[in-house]
Design an enzyme around this catalytic site. Structure first.
Site, PDB file in Angstrom:
ATOM      1  N   SER A 185       1.129  -7.155 -10.209  1.00  0.00           N
ATOM      2  CA  SER A 185       1.527  -8.220  -9.291  1.00  0.00           C
ATOM      3  C   SER A 185       0.865  -9.559  -9.577  1.00  0.00           C
ATOM      4  CB  SER A 185       1.243  -7.792  -7.853  1.00  0.00           C
ATOM      5  OG  SER A 185      -0.103  -7.419  -7.713  1.00  0.00           O
ATOM      6  N   HIS A 213       6.738  -4.345  -6.155  1.00  0.00           N
ATOM      7  CA  HIS A 213       7.302  -5.593  -6.674  1.00  0.00           C
ATOM      8  C   HIS A 213       8.539  -5.323  -7.523  1.00  0.00           C
ATOM      9  CE1 HIS A 213       4.280  -8.444  -5.257  1.00  0.00           C
ATOM     10  NE2 HIS A 213       3.393  -7.498  -5.490  1.00  0.00           N
ATOM     11  N   LYS A 242       8.304  -6.381   1.293  1.00  0.00           N
ATOM     12  CA  LYS A 242       8.576  -7.402   0.270  1.00  0.00           C
ATOM     13  C   LYS A 242      10.087  -7.637   0.199  1.00  0.00           C
ATOM     14  CE  LYS A 242       4.129  -7.062  -1.905  1.00  0.00           C
ATOM     15  NZ  LYS A 242       3.231  -5.963  -2.194  1.00  0.00           N
TER      16      LYS A 242
HETATM   17  C1  LIG Z   1       2.075  -5.343  -1.586  1.00  0.00           C
HETATM   18  C2  LIG Z   1       1.632  -4.159  -2.324  1.00  0.00           C
HETATM   19  C3  LIG Z   1       1.145  -3.026  -1.671  1.00  0.00           C
HETATM   20  C4  LIG Z   1       0.935  -2.998  -0.194  1.00  0.00           C
HETATM   21  O1  LIG Z   1       2.137  -2.933   0.479  1.00  0.00           O
HETATM   22  P1  LIG Z   1       2.125  -3.083   2.073  1.00  0.00           P
HETATM   23  O2  LIG Z   1       3.356  -2.392   2.509  1.00  0.00           O
HETATM   24  O3  LIG Z   1       2.102  -4.547   2.358  1.00  0.00           O
HETATM   25  O4  LIG Z   1       0.877  -2.418   2.549  1.00  0.00           O
HETATM   26  C5  LIG Z   1       0.839  -1.916  -2.413  1.00  0.00           C
HETATM   27  N1  LIG Z   1       0.983  -1.906  -3.755  1.00  0.00           N
HETATM   28  C6  LIG Z   1       1.416  -2.984  -4.428  1.00  0.00           C
HETATM   29  C7  LIG Z   1       1.567  -2.927  -5.911  1.00  0.00           C
HETATM   30  C8  LIG Z   1       1.737  -4.149  -3.733  1.00  0.00           C
HETATM   31  O5  LIG Z   1       2.143  -5.228  -4.398  1.00  0.00           O
END
Ligand SMILES: *Cc1c(COP(=O)(O)O)cnc(C)c1O
Length: 396
Positions: A185, A213, A242
């Site tokens: 990310s 992502h 996301k």
């Molecule tokens: C955003 C993200 C998370 C966390 O996700 P949430 O649902 O906001 O807790 C976990 N792993 C990765 C790779 C992320 O980018």
């Protein structure tokens, strides 16, 4: 308050401020969208949300959520296994499993929770996790919470991965899970899933991919990094926070017995509240939208190409790739802060990323594309990047 701990915290916080490593929060007064109200005269362009498909303020998601409020109420006031499971929770789990091509799926309050619950519930000290060293904090914490043996390989390096798999096998590990982000990310680069799957077969390991992502927009039908590469992975984790509407919720999808055991043993599932009906209904609608048409994915892809090309032509140092995460490399933490501040003043909202989120000396501005931007939006943002880049001597 006078106390040794408080003194130490004050010292560390001041230190962070002095080094430009202190994170401040900007308050938004409008829905999350391509342009947001931050109290400036005009709305600012938002280039730092994970709102890849622009669904965060989508009418269909909002009306699905409103209907759910009327039909299913506001809160569940229970964990899933006591009295927190509505028919809609099961429907979303089935829909996610079907969309991702897995036997079953299990919802969590977040993907952070999903990753924290996964390893501990499945593995014991006789097992091993082999993990990419750039993995998300939640995977790192999840592995820490388990009793499995731990191995870390250099980011996306199959040679080092094989060394660690050999070590795990030599040490007599019963089960091995290779754990990786599907997309890293901070960099916007893809995990090398073809090599990872090949090695997993040789060393009889399972592959776990966190596709936060990627789900919804990577791959022709938005099924994520495994679709993009045309490979199969065993366990997927992901988020509703996301591309799938951007609210809250996480999940794990995989083999039936894995999901069955997680329902019995995953601690964040057993000991934390059930997701609210509004989040569930909007999640279902997000998957409908993703299944119905390629339009948003194509638009996102087009925007990403346009934005990358524009920044490159201006002379910025980018990390190569084709993901909508497009980092502008700056090196110095203070410079990344300064550049973000100047861009903000010019109506472009971006965030500087620096230690501990990225390694020291690799500070950057991480820009993110979404399907809601128009070409005019992107031209305006490029113009601001050009002006500030020159001003700060980042480009000539
Ligand atoms: C955003 C993200 C998370 C966390 O996700 P949430 O649902 O906001 O807790 C976990 N792993 C990765 C790779 C992320 O980018």
């Amino acid at each position: 308050m006078k106390n040794v701990l408080i003194d130490r915290l004050s010292y560390s916080l001041n230190e962070m401020q002095r080094e430009g490593l202190f994170k401040n929060e900007i308050e938004i007064r409008s829905p999350q969208a391509a342009r947001v109200d931050v109290g400036h005269q005009n709305k600012v362009l938002n280039l730092c949300a994970n709102n890849y498909l622009g669904l965060a303020d989508n009418d269909r998601l909002i009306s699905a959520a409103k209907n759910a409020l009327d039909t299913y109420g506001f809160g569940m006031a229970s964990v899933r296994f006591i009295c927190g499971t509505q028919d809609k929770h099961k429907e979303l789990e089935e829909k996610l499993a079907e969309f991702l091509g897995k036997d079953d799926a299990i919802l969590f309050a977040s993907c952070f929770d999903a990753n924290c619950g996964l390893f501990e519930a499945l593995l014991g000290p006789q097992d091993a996790v082999v993990s990419d060293n750039l993995n998300h904090a939640s995977i790192i914490d999840g592995i820490r919470l388990s009793k499995a043996q731990r191995y870390r390989y250099h980011n996306n390096d199959p040679v080092d991965l094989e060394i660690k798999l050999k070590q795990a096998r030599t040490a007599g590990s019963e089960n091995i899970i290779i754990a990786t982000d599907g997309v890293f990310s901070m960099d916007g680069t893809y995990a090398n899933l073809p090599e990872i799957s090949r090695l997993a077969k040789i060393y009889d390991a399972l592959v776990m991919v966190d596709d936060c992502h990627a789900t919804g927009f990577v791959g022709t039908k938005g099924k994520g990094t495994s679709e993009y590469f045309g490979v199969n992975v065993d366990i997927l984790t992901g988020t509703l926070g996301k591309a799938l509407g951007g609210a809250i919720g996480g999940y794990i999808a995989g083999p039936q017995r894995v999901i069955d055991m997680l329902r019995q043993r995953a601690r964040p599932y057993l000991f934390s509240n059930s997701l609210p009906p509004v989040a569930i209904a909007a999640g279902l609608e997000a998957i409908n939208i993703i299944n119905e048409s390629d339009y948003l994915r194509k638009k996102l892809h087009k925007n990403s190409i346009y934005w990358r090309k524009g920044l490159k032509a201006l002379g910025f140092d980018l990390i190569e790739g084709e993901h909508p995460i497009i980092p502008v490399m700056l090196g110095d933490a203070l410079l990344s802060q300064k550049m973000a501040e100047r861009l903000f003043a010019l109506g472009v909202y971006v965030a500087g990323f620096f230690f501990p989120v990225v390694p020291k000396g690799q500070s950057r501005i991480r820009t993110q594309m979404n399907a809601a931007f128009t070409t005019e939006d992107l031209d305006q943002a490029l113009h601001a990047f050009e002006k500030v880049g020159r001003e700060l001597g980042v480009i000539t």
